[in-house]
Design an enzyme around this catalytic site. Structure first.
Site, PDB file in Angstrom:
ATOM      1  N   TYR A 144       0.843  -1.211   0.000  1.00 47.05           N
ATOM      2  CA  TYR A 144       0.000   0.000   0.000  1.00 47.05           C
ATOM      3  C   TYR A 144       0.873   1.253   0.000  1.00 47.05           C
ATOM      4  CZ  TYR A 144      -3.738   3.172   1.660  1.00 47.05           C
ATOM      5  OH  TYR A 144      -4.642   4.199   1.814  1.00 47.05           O
TER       6      TYR A 144
ATOM      7  N   GLU B  23       4.159   1.790  -0.608  1.00 44.89           N
ATOM      8  CA  GLU B  23       5.035   2.009  -1.765  1.00 44.89           C
ATOM      9  C   GLU B  23       4.219   2.177  -3.043  1.00 44.89           C
ATOM     10  OE1 GLU B  23       7.900   2.892  -1.252  1.00 44.89           O
ATOM     11  OE2 GLU B  23       8.981   1.678   0.205  1.00 44.89           O
TER      12      GLU B  23
ATOM     13  N   SER C 124     -14.368   1.575  12.902  1.00 45.82           N
ATOM     14  CA  SER C 124     -15.444   0.618  12.620  1.00 45.82           C
ATOM     15  C   SER C 124     -15.376  -0.579  13.578  1.00 45.82           C
ATOM     16  CB  SER C 124     -15.398   0.172  11.158  1.00 45.82           C
ATOM     17  OG  SER C 124     -14.076  -0.048  10.753  1.00 45.82           O
TER      18      SER C 124
ATOM     19  N   PHE D 299     -14.153  -0.769  16.683  1.00 46.01           N
ATOM     20  CA  PHE D 299     -14.555  -0.414  18.051  1.00 46.01           C
ATOM     21  C   PHE D 299     -16.066  -0.174  18.128  1.00 46.01           C
ATOM     22  CE2 PHE D 299     -10.232   1.457  19.731  1.00 46.01           C
ATOM     23  CZ  PHE D 299      -9.656   0.199  19.592  1.00 46.01           C
TER      24      PHE D 299
ATOM     25  N   TYR E  68      -4.964  -2.907  20.169  1.00 40.50           N
ATOM     26  CA  TYR E  68      -3.691  -3.480  19.739  1.00 40.50           C
ATOM     27  C   TYR E  68      -2.550  -2.774  20.459  1.00 40.50           C
ATOM     28  CZ  TYR E  68      -6.583  -5.299  15.877  1.00 40.50           C
ATOM     29  OH  TYR E  68      -7.560  -5.912  15.128  1.00 40.50           O
TER      30      TYR E  68
ATOM     31  N   ASP F   6       3.156  -1.038  12.599  1.00 39.95           N
ATOM     32  CA  ASP F   6       2.053  -0.131  12.946  1.00 39.95           C
ATOM     33  C   ASP F   6       2.645   1.216  13.377  1.00 39.95           C
ATOM     34  OD1 ASP F   6      -1.080  -0.781  13.771  1.00 39.95           O
ATOM     35  OD2 ASP F   6      -0.238   0.901  14.904  1.00 39.95           O
TER      36      ASP F   6
HETATM   37  P1  NAD Z   1     -12.691   1.922   0.293  1.00 42.95           P
HETATM   38  O1  NAD Z   1     -12.027   0.598   0.329  1.00 42.95           O
HETATM   39  O2  NAD Z   1     -14.042   2.047   0.895  1.00 42.95           O
HETATM   40  O3  NAD Z   1     -12.786   2.453  -1.207  1.00 42.95           O
HETATM   41  C1  NAD Z   1     -11.938   2.061  -2.246  1.00 42.95           C
HETATM   42  C2  NAD Z   1     -12.795   1.716  -3.460  1.00 42.95           C
HETATM   43  O4  NAD Z   1     -11.935   1.346  -4.554  1.00 42.95           O
HETATM   44  C3  NAD Z   1     -13.731   0.533  -3.211  1.00 42.95           C
HETATM   45  O5  NAD Z   1     -15.017   0.858  -3.644  1.00 42.95           O
HETATM   46  C4  NAD Z   1     -13.108  -0.594  -4.032  1.00 42.95           C
HETATM   47  O6  NAD Z   1     -14.051  -1.540  -4.458  1.00 42.95           O
HETATM   48  C5  NAD Z   1     -12.476   0.184  -5.171  1.00 42.95           C
HETATM   49  N1  NAD Z   1     -11.375  -0.510  -5.830  1.00 42.95           N
HETATM   50  C6  NAD Z   1     -10.332  -1.170  -5.251  1.00 42.95           C
HETATM   51  N2  NAD Z   1      -9.525  -1.657  -6.198  1.00 42.95           N
HETATM   52  C7  NAD Z   1     -10.051  -1.296  -7.400  1.00 42.95           C
HETATM   53  C8  NAD Z   1      -9.668  -1.526  -8.747  1.00 42.95           C
HETATM   54  N3  NAD Z   1      -8.565  -2.210  -9.056  1.00 42.95           N
HETATM   55  N4  NAD Z   1     -10.458  -1.013  -9.727  1.00 42.95           N
HETATM   56  C9  NAD Z   1     -11.586  -0.324  -9.432  1.00 42.95           C
HETATM   57  N5  NAD Z   1     -12.000  -0.089  -8.174  1.00 42.95           N
HETATM   58  C10 NAD Z   1     -11.232  -0.572  -7.167  1.00 42.95           C
HETATM   59  O7  NAD Z   1     -11.685   2.956   0.952  1.00 42.95           O
HETATM   60  P2  NAD Z   1     -11.810   4.518   1.234  1.00 42.95           P
HETATM   61  O8  NAD Z   1     -11.548   4.729   2.663  1.00 42.95           O
HETATM   62  O9  NAD Z   1     -13.039   5.066   0.640  1.00 42.95           O
HETATM   63  O10 NAD Z   1     -10.534   5.058   0.446  1.00 42.95           O
HETATM   64  C11 NAD Z   1     -10.630   5.746  -0.789  1.00 42.95           C
HETATM   65  C12 NAD Z   1      -9.256   6.247  -1.182  1.00 42.95           C
HETATM   66  O11 NAD Z   1      -8.761   7.133  -0.172  1.00 42.95           O
HETATM   67  C13 NAD Z   1      -8.222   5.118  -1.331  1.00 42.95           C
HETATM   68  O12 NAD Z   1      -7.417   5.386  -2.451  1.00 42.95           O
HETATM   69  C14 NAD Z   1      -7.429   5.214  -0.067  1.00 42.95           C
HETATM   70  O13 NAD Z   1      -6.101   4.775  -0.248  1.00 42.95           O
HETATM   71  C15 NAD Z   1      -7.498   6.696   0.249  1.00 42.95           C
HETATM   72  N6  NAD Z   1      -7.302   6.939   1.690  1.00 42.95           N
HETATM   73  C16 NAD Z   1      -8.312   6.700   2.589  1.00 42.95           C
HETATM   74  C17 NAD Z   1      -8.080   6.926   3.947  1.00 42.95           C
HETATM   75  C18 NAD Z   1      -9.152   6.719   4.987  1.00 42.95           C
HETATM   76  O14 NAD Z   1      -8.886   6.909   6.172  1.00 42.95           O
HETATM   77  N7  NAD Z   1     -10.377   6.364   4.632  1.00 42.95           N
HETATM   78  C19 NAD Z   1      -6.823   7.368   4.382  1.00 42.95           C
HETATM   79  C20 NAD Z   1      -5.822   7.563   3.439  1.00 42.95           C
HETATM   80  C21 NAD Z   1      -6.076   7.365   2.096  1.00 42.95           C
HETATM   81  N1  UDP Z   2      -6.304  -0.757  16.115  1.00 46.50           N
HETATM   82  C1  UDP Z   2      -6.660  -1.298  17.349  1.00 46.50           C
HETATM   83  N2  UDP Z   2      -7.704  -2.174  17.383  1.00 46.50           N
HETATM   84  C2  UDP Z   2      -8.415  -2.525  16.293  1.00 46.50           C
HETATM   85  C3  UDP Z   2      -8.056  -1.952  15.028  1.00 46.50           C
HETATM   86  C4  UDP Z   2      -6.986  -1.086  14.995  1.00 46.50           C
HETATM   87  O1  UDP Z   2      -6.055  -1.007  18.381  1.00 46.50           O
HETATM   88  O2  UDP Z   2      -9.369  -3.330  16.415  1.00 46.50           O
HETATM   89  C5  UDP Z   2      -5.186   0.197  16.074  1.00 46.50           C
HETATM   90  C6  UDP Z   2      -4.115  -0.114  15.031  1.00 46.50           C
HETATM   91  O3  UDP Z   2      -3.152  -0.979  15.564  1.00 46.50           O
HETATM   92  C7  UDP Z   2      -3.567   1.260  14.736  1.00 46.50           C
HETATM   93  C8  UDP Z   2      -4.773   2.182  14.890  1.00 46.50           C
HETATM   94  O4  UDP Z   2      -5.718   1.452  15.669  1.00 46.50           O
HETATM   95  O5  UDP Z   2      -2.597   1.625  15.681  1.00 46.50           O
HETATM   96  C9  UDP Z   2      -5.401   2.590  13.569  1.00 46.50           C
HETATM   97  O6  UDP Z   2      -5.623   1.430  12.809  1.00 46.50           O
HETATM   98  P1  UDP Z   2      -6.386   1.442  11.419  1.00 46.50           P
HETATM   99  O7  UDP Z   2      -6.278   0.065  10.859  1.00 46.50           O
HETATM  100  O8  UDP Z   2      -7.736   2.036  11.578  1.00 46.50           O
HETATM  101  O9  UDP Z   2      -5.588   2.482  10.513  1.00 46.50           O
HETATM  102  P2  UDP Z   2      -4.038   2.754  10.196  1.00 46.50           P
HETATM  103  O10 UDP Z   2      -3.163   1.883  11.039  1.00 46.50           O
HETATM  104  O11 UDP Z   2      -3.913   2.460   8.740  1.00 46.50           O
HETATM  105  O12 UDP Z   2      -3.893   4.181  10.535  1.00 46.50           O
END
Ligand code: NAD
Ligand code: UDP
Ligand code: UDP
Length: 328
Positions: free
Chosen positions: A148, A150, A192, A194, A207, A276
């Site tokens: 993810y 890279e 989600s 929690f 965690y 993490d």
């Molecule tokens: P999500 O998983 O709900 O949405 C991603 C969507 O992309 C899904 O609908 C999935 O089906 C679709 N998808 C995956 N691979 C695909 C492919 N090869 N072709 C077409 N569709 C594809 O996640 P999200 O939280 O809505 O994230 C959306 C974007 O924002 C992502 O690029 C993610 O990396 C970025 N992002 C989200 C967060 C966050 O906290 N939600 C943080 C950092 C970056």
């Molecule tokens: N985490 C946790 N319990 C869970 C899910 C995640 O303690 O049931 C922790 C996880 O180890 C991380 C933080 O919550 O430190 C955020 O995790 P998440 O997967 O939501 O996002 P990211 O690590 O990508 O920021």
């Protein structure tokens, strides 16, 4: 001021952020094409838009070429939660890298403006706090998160090279942890997990010791940031951090969710996942200055709305929440 109506492609449009973005763009009157392979996205997320003649949903994987005529592209396609992006890590990198090449090739051909949703994960496990855009990150290139991190870093490289080499109009935002209604209930993300655990009065899985930090942004604020970035002058290409710069420990988040749901859950400790990040918080001074943007929704009201969403979802699925005290 009248808005110029545009044809807008949202890749990953059936996902959590994508579905909110499609809704927002339709509300502004734009002609929206949602492209998704439904890996982590759901048709339920966009079902309410399907009867709308200016909304179109197409099942397509962005690792394959796509030939459509649009004015703007928001590139969101990519699984975002660790359990989903680690499920098929090769496909995750392909989605970020080949998906970016295809969407940039499309933007180049039709002269569309294109916005990339990059991530705070480009900073890895950071050694600088809070993280400004100038920080180059501390990413393990061979760890389980690398597919993810890279992939997203390489996508940024491709965006900047298509800009320098082909004059493609690019926009890059780096998103920090975002939460809200339509998060996937089984995506393993902390908010989600929690909330679902609390609503079922099941143990809350913390965690590590829970002292690691994140900064949580409500979805509506994030979507506002995307739109402001896309609408900003072409010279503003980013990267720009978007997130809510209020740092919270994961243990504090657990306590807050227990309080807001009135759950009887106890907290159980599980091992901290490999790589993490220990501390994460955005420096959003660039977004404040250049986009006049900052989050408006504090954690408590944002969590209340998210809890209400999950409560309804669980009830519809027959997994009746066992909540004893109503949320505030
Ligand atoms: P999500 O998983 O709900 O949405 C991603 C969507 O992309 C899904 O609908 C999935 O089906 C679709 N998808 C995956 N691979 C695909 C492919 N090869 N072709 C077409 N569709 C594809 O996640 P999200 O939280 O809505 O994230 C959306 C974007 O924002 C992502 O690029 C993610 O990396 C970025 N992002 C989200 C967060 C966050 O906290 N939600 C943080 C950092 C970056
Ligand atoms: N985490 C946790 N319990 C869970 C899910 C995640 O303690 O049931 C922790 C996880 O180890 C991380 C933080 O919550 O430190 C955020 O995790 P998440 O997967 O939501 O996002 P990211 O690590 O990508 O920021
Ligand atoms: N591409 C696409 N839709 C388009 C134009 C291009 O999916 O409307 C794809 C194309 O198939 C190619 C990629 O985008 O694989 C990169 O296109 P570019 O023109 O930059 O490179 P080239 O075609 O020269 O390899």
């Amino acid at each position: 001021m009248s808005t110029v109506l545009r044809r807008i492609l949202v890749t990953g449009g059936a996902g959590f952020l994508g579905s909110h973005l499609c809704e927002r763009l339709r509300a502004e009157g734009h002609d929206v094409l949602c492209v998704d392979n439904y890996f982590t996205g759901r048709k339920d997320n966009i079902a309410h838009l399907l009867g709308d003649s200016l909304f179109e949903a197409m099942r397509h994987d962005v690792t394959h070429p796509l030939f459509v005529e649009v004015d703007e592209i928001y590139n969101l396609a990519c699984p975002a939660s660790p359990i989903h992006y680690q499920f098929d890590p090769v496909q995750t990198t392909k989605t970020s890298v080949i998906g970016a090449i295809n969407m940039l090739g499309l933007a180049k051909r039709v002269k569309a403006k294109i916005l990339q949703t990059s991530t705070s994960e480009v900073y890895g496990d950071p050694t600088v706090h809070p993280q400004p855009e100038s920080y180059r990150g501390s990413v393990n290139p061979i760890g389980p998160r690398a597919c993810y991190d890279e992939g997203k870093r390489c996508a940024e490289t491709l965006f900047f090279d298509y800009h320098r080499q082909h004059n493609v109009r690019i926009k890059v935002v780096r998103i920090f942890n975002t939460y809200g209604p339509r998060m996937h209930p089984n995506d393993g993300r902390v908010v989600s997990n929690f909330i679902v655990q609390a609503l079922k009065n099941e143990p809350i899985t913390l965690y590590g010791d829970g002292s690691q930090t994140r900064a949580f942004c409500y979805v509506d604020d994030m979507i506002e940031g995307f739109v402001r970035m896309m609408d900003a002058p072409d010279e503003l290409i980013g990267p720009v951090n978007l997130g809510n710069p209020v740092e919270t420990t994961v243990a504090e988040l657990a306590r807050l969710i227990i309080e807001l749901t009135g759950a009887r859950s106890r907290i159980v400790h599980r091992p901290l996942p490999v790589d993490d990040p220990i501390q994460r918080c955005p420096d959003i001074s660039a977004a404040r200055r250049l986009l006049k943007w900052q989050p408006q929704t504090a954690l408590r009201p944002g969590l209340d709305r998210t809890i209400a969403y999950f409560e309804k979802l669980l009830t519809e699925r027959g997994e009746t929440p066992k909540r004893t005290v109503a949320a505030a």
